[in-house]
Design an enzyme around this catalytic site. Structure first.
Site: not given
Length: 296
Positions: A48, A111, A137, A142, A166, A208
């Site tokens: 990201t 999305y 992840y 997001r 993560k 991370i």
């Protein structure tokens, strides 16, 4: 074992740009040296913080190769390979030269908001084609979808090359369930700098980190104490970082970390649209904090 190499702190590396918007490889080399010299345990490329959605696929492939070559085996490397189309992720696995990497980081598809079964089937397919171990992840803020603890644990148990997650859900109860029920050696890494100490106190394996880009030396001092079990000492170390870490996210990531790094003279603060550089107020805030807390 790769799981042990990827505990601790991975720096979620930025992608510096030149004033005309191209990838700035000189600055990228400086950043790699800076975080390694600051003591990070490994580097994460094309996540990201790297503004990966604005990078063309050929740019990503070149960046991955450049980072691999410049690290030159000094620390392990994790390469971000993700997207909202499973077939596109498989294309990346074929196109990227991953021979110098130790693992991939693969984000939940964004999305299109798949179901939990869709998430599982996506990662099952990726795992069948990946030449490297996979760190899942989860970042629902997001992507628009939260991968539940149940789905993470199902993948951890069924998919032998899925070695960790993560977790950036911000839900400590969800993280605790993963910690309680994970297979042996399954990594649970924080995706939020500010939650790292709490997660490690509960048995998590590290982070991370965005902050490790800008303040690797100070951040590693903090996490080093936590790894040694001195959580009171770690919390005291973190107090000097707390306001600066919050400032990193005040105008979004990686806008904040690029602003801080530009104040420190390591890069310019160019980002790609739709992101815009940090405000003058943010820049002044970092100038004050970096000087006040000796964060260089």
């Amino acid at each position: 074992m790769i799981r042990h190499k990827l505990a601790g702190v991975g720096a979620a590396l930025i992608t510096p740009f030149t004033p005309d918007g191209r990838v700035d490889y000189d600055a990228l080399a400086r950043m790699i040296d800076y975080v390694i010299e600051g003591g990070v345990d490994y580097i994460v490329a094309l996540g990201t913080t790297a503004e990966t959605p604005t990078l063309y696929l050929p740019e990503r492939a070149v960046i991955a190769m450049f980072i691999t070559n410049h690290i030159a085996g000094r620390v392990p490397l994790v390469v971000g390979v993700g997207g909202n189309s499973t077939s596109e992720v498989l294309d990346q696995l074929r196109e990227f030269d991953l021979r110098g990497a130790d693992a991939i980081l693969s984000v939940t598809p964004y999305y299109n908001k798949p179901s939990q079964e869709g998430l599982y089937q996506h990662f099952r397919t990726v795992s069948e084609h990946s030449p490297l171990p996979i760190i899942l992840y989860n970042i629902p803020g997001r992507t628009g979808v939260n991968m539940t603890a149940e789905t993470t644990l199902r993948a951890a148990r069924d998919l032998k090359n899925v070695i960790g997650v993560k977790e950036a859900s911000g839900d400590i109860a969800q993280m605790q369930r993963i910690l309680d029920e994970r297979p042996a050696d399954f990594l649970v890494l924080s995706g939020d700098d500010g939650m790292t100490l709490e997660l490690m106190r509960r048995g998590g394996d590290g982070v991370i980190s965005v902050a490790a880009n800008a303040f690797p030396r100070r951040f590693m001092q903090c996490i080093g104490r936590a790894k040694a079990g001195d959580f009171d000492g770690a919390q005291k170390e973190y107090e000097a970082l707390d306001e600066a870490v919050r400032a990193l996210f005040a105008e979004g990531n990686p806008v904040g970390v690029k602003c801080a790094l530009s104040v420190m003279g390591l890069i310019n603060d160019r980002v790609r649209l739709p992101l815009v550089p940090g405000s003058e107020a943010l820049r002044a805030r970092f100038e004050r904090l970096i000087a006040e807390y000796d964060l260089r």
